[in-house]
Design an enzyme around this catalytic site. Structure first.
Site, PDB file in Angstrom:
ATOM      1  N   ARG A 135       0.854  -1.069  -0.320  1.00 57.86           N
ATOM      2  CA  ARG A 135      -0.016   0.424   0.007  1.00 57.86           C
ATOM      3  C   ARG A 135       0.956   1.487  -0.078  1.00 57.86           C
ATOM      4  O   ARG A 135       1.494   1.566   0.691  1.00 57.86           O
ATOM      5  CB  ARG A 135      -1.041   0.345   1.237  1.00 57.86           C
ATOM      6  N   ARG A 158       2.620   1.349  10.057  1.00 58.18           N
ATOM      7  CA  ARG A 158       2.323   1.569   9.124  1.00 58.18           C
ATOM      8  C   ARG A 158       2.914   1.911   8.342  1.00 58.18           C
ATOM      9  O   ARG A 158       4.394   2.501   7.826  1.00 58.18           O
ATOM     10  CB  ARG A 158       1.468   3.126   9.558  1.00 58.18           C
ATOM     11  N   GLU A 182      -6.139  -0.106  15.400  1.00 57.12           N
ATOM     12  CA  GLU A 182      -6.503  -1.306  14.435  1.00 57.12           C
ATOM     13  C   GLU A 182      -5.677  -1.761  13.524  1.00 57.12           C
ATOM     14  O   GLU A 182      -4.626  -1.936  13.762  1.00 57.12           O
ATOM     15  CB  GLU A 182      -6.935  -0.294  12.652  1.00 57.12           C
ATOM     16  N   SER A 206     -10.370  -6.093  10.230  1.00 57.88           N
ATOM     17  CA  SER A 206     -11.808  -5.597   9.158  1.00 57.88           C
ATOM     18  C   SER A 206     -12.064  -7.113   9.204  1.00 57.88           C
ATOM     19  O   SER A 206     -11.660  -7.130   8.134  1.00 57.88           O
ATOM     20  CB  SER A 206     -10.717  -4.422   8.413  1.00 57.88           C
ATOM     21  N   ARG A 213       2.303  -5.065  11.959  1.00 57.00           N
ATOM     22  CA  ARG A 213       1.487  -4.160  13.496  1.00 57.00           C
ATOM     23  C   ARG A 213       1.046  -5.180  14.617  1.00 57.00           C
ATOM     24  O   ARG A 213       1.394  -4.256  15.592  1.00 57.00           O
ATOM     25  CB  ARG A 213       0.542  -3.570  12.547  1.00 57.00           C
TER      26      ARG A 213
END
Length: 392
Positions: A230, A245, A319, A322, A360
C-alpha cells in the site's frame, strides 16, 4: 456519484439497444424473405438496414462503455443497522475484551524494544527502499512466522482452504473487488498495467471470476497468506516511527463466498469476526470491536467491523483487523454466479476479514508482553513455533 446522470445514460443505452435489436431482427427477416436472386429493391432495402446498424452500433458501444464506467463508481448501500456518520467519530464500540496490562514501569514503544534487542532496522531499510521501509531481524523474524503460521493453522482447523495467491493482478480484479476506482491512488502499478495487491482478498475473491458455481458447493471458505502493498497516500507524518504504518506487510486473510441470502451472510460475518477474536484471545491481547459508520467504510462495503488492539506505549487501541460483507457488490463486478437448487442463476455474496497482519500485530505483542528488563515474553500459543519462551 450523480445518480440522475447514470439513469439518463442507462435510458439512452436501453433506447439504442432496442433500436439496434429491432434493426437486426428486420435484417434477419428481410434476408429470410429473399428467395433466389435478390431484386434491386431488395438489395437497396438490405443496404439501408445495414447502414443504419453500422451507424448505431458504435454509438451503442460508446454509451455502453460510459454506462459501465459510471456503474463502477456507484457505491454499495450500507446495511440498515450501520450507524450514520461522517468519519471515525461516528463509529460505535460493540465490546471490549481482555484486561489491559498494568506495568510497574513505564512501557516502552515497540520501536524502542525492537531496536534495543536488535530485532529491527529502519535506517538501512530507508536508505535502500525509502520511507516506511523496514528490516525485521533475528527472533522478530521467527515471531512473525510464528504468528502467521499459527493463524493459518487455526483457519485450516475451521475448514478453510489455504492458498498462496498472485501478488500482481490484472486491473479487472481490483475494479471487481471495489478497490478501484476509490483506492486507485493507494495501489502500486507495474509497467505491464497490473496492480500490486493491498490484501489477498483481491486474489481470493476474484478466484472464481466469470464462473457459475453450484449451490451445493457453497459456502466456499478460503484463507490466503501473502505480502500486501500500500502506498499509504494521505498518511504523511502519521506513524513515522516503528512499523505501525508501512508500505509492505504480510497478512493472513479469510474470504467466504456464500448464497444470495443476507441473513446467512450476516451470520457468516459474525462468525468470521469471531475467528479473528479467537486468534487475539489465544494471543491474550486486549482489544475492542467497533461497528464502522457510513463515513468510515469503503465504498463497496455493506457492513464493517474493525478490531483495534491495545498498544500500551500509546495508551490506546489501534486497528489490526477489518471484517466486511458486500452482498453481491463484488460478484456483479466480477461476474461470479451460482446455480441455485431451484435452477435459478444468482450472484454469490462475498465476505472477508483479516486473521492477522504483520508487522503491526507484532508491535502489539512486543508492547503487551514486555518486561522491565526490556525482554519480551513469547505468547504461550506461539512458543511451540518459536522454540523459546522469552526474547532477550
Amino acid at each position: 456519484v450523480n445518480v440522475d446522470h447514470v439513469l439518463k445514460i442507462d435510458a439512452k443505452y436501453r433506447e439504442l439497444s432496442l433500436e439496434v435489436q429491432k434493426l437486426r431482427e428486420e435484417r434477419n427477416a428481410h434476408s429470410s424473405s429473399i428467395k433466389g436472386k435478390p431484386t434491386e429493391e431488395q438489395i437497396q432495402i438490405g443496404q439501408e438496414i445495414k447502414e443504419k446498424i453500422e451507424k448505431l452500433e458504435p454509438a451503442l458501444k460508446a454509451v455502453g462503455e460510459e454506462l459501465n464506467d459510471w456503474l463502477l463508481k456507484v457505491p454499495n448501500p450500507a446495511a440498515d443497522d450501520v450507524p450514520i456518520g461522517k468519519d471515525e467519530t461516528g463509529n460505535r464500540e460493540v465490546r471490549k475484551v481482555g484486561n489491559i496490562p498494568k506495568f510497574s514501569f513505564i512501557p516502552k514503544s515497540h520501536e524502542e524494544l525492537a531496536l534495543a534487542l536488535d530485532l529491527y532496522d529502519s535506517k538501512r531499510a530507508v536508505k535502500i527502499a525509502g520511507v516506511r521501509a523496514f528490516f525485521l531481524k533475528n527472533e522478530l523474524v521467527l515471531l512473525e512466522q510464528a504468528v502467521l503460521n499459527f493463524a493459518l493453522d487455526f483457519m485450516i482447523q475451521q475448514g478453510f482452504t489455504p492458498m498462496t495467491v498472485p501478488w500482481m493482478v490484472n486491473k479487472e480484479a481490483l475494479w471487481g473487488t471495489g478497490y478501484f476506482p476509490w483506492g486507485i491512488e493507494d495501489h502500486y502499478t507495474t509497467q505491464d498495467g497490473q496492480g500490486l495487491i493491498g490484501t489477498s482478498e483481491v486474489s481470493l475473491t476474484a478466484y472464481h471470476q466469470d464462473e457459475v458455481l453450484n449451490e451445493k458447493d457453497l459456502p466456499i471458505k478460503l484463507v490466503g497468506i501473502s505480502p500486501c502493498f500500500r502506498r499509504e497516500v494521505g498518511s504523511y507524518g502519521k506513524d513515522t516511527k516503528g512499523f505501525i504504518r508501512v508500505h509492505q506487510f504480510n497478512k493472513v486473510e479469510q474470504v467466504v463466498l456464500t448464497v444470495a441470502d443476507e441473513s446467512i451472510t450476516r451470520e457468516w460475518h459474525e462468525k468470521m469476526l469471531g475467528f479473528s477474536e479467537e486468534v487475539l484471545k489465544a494471543l491474550n491481547l486486549p482489544y475492542h470491536v467497533l461497528l464502522m459508520c457510513t463515513g468510515d467504510m469503503g465504498a463497496g462495503q455493506r457492513k464493517k467491523y474493525d478490531i483495534e488492539t491495545w498498544f500500551p506505549a500509546q495508551g490506546k487501541y489501534r486497528e489490526t483487523h477489518s471484517a466486511s460483507y458486500f452482498n453481491d457488490f463484488q460478484s456483479r463486478r466480477l461476474n461470479m454466479k451460482y446455480r441455485a437448487k431451484s435452477g435459478e442463476t444468482k450472484y454469490v455474496y462475498t465476505l472477508n476479514n483479516t486473521v492477522v497482519a504483520t508487522p503491526r500485530l507484532l508491535a502489539a505483542i512486543l508492547e503487551n508482553y514486555q518486561n522491565a528488563d526490556g525482554s519480551i515474553n513469547v505468547p504461550k500459543v506461539l512458543q511451540k513455533y518459536m522454540g523459546k519462551s522469552v526474547i532477550k
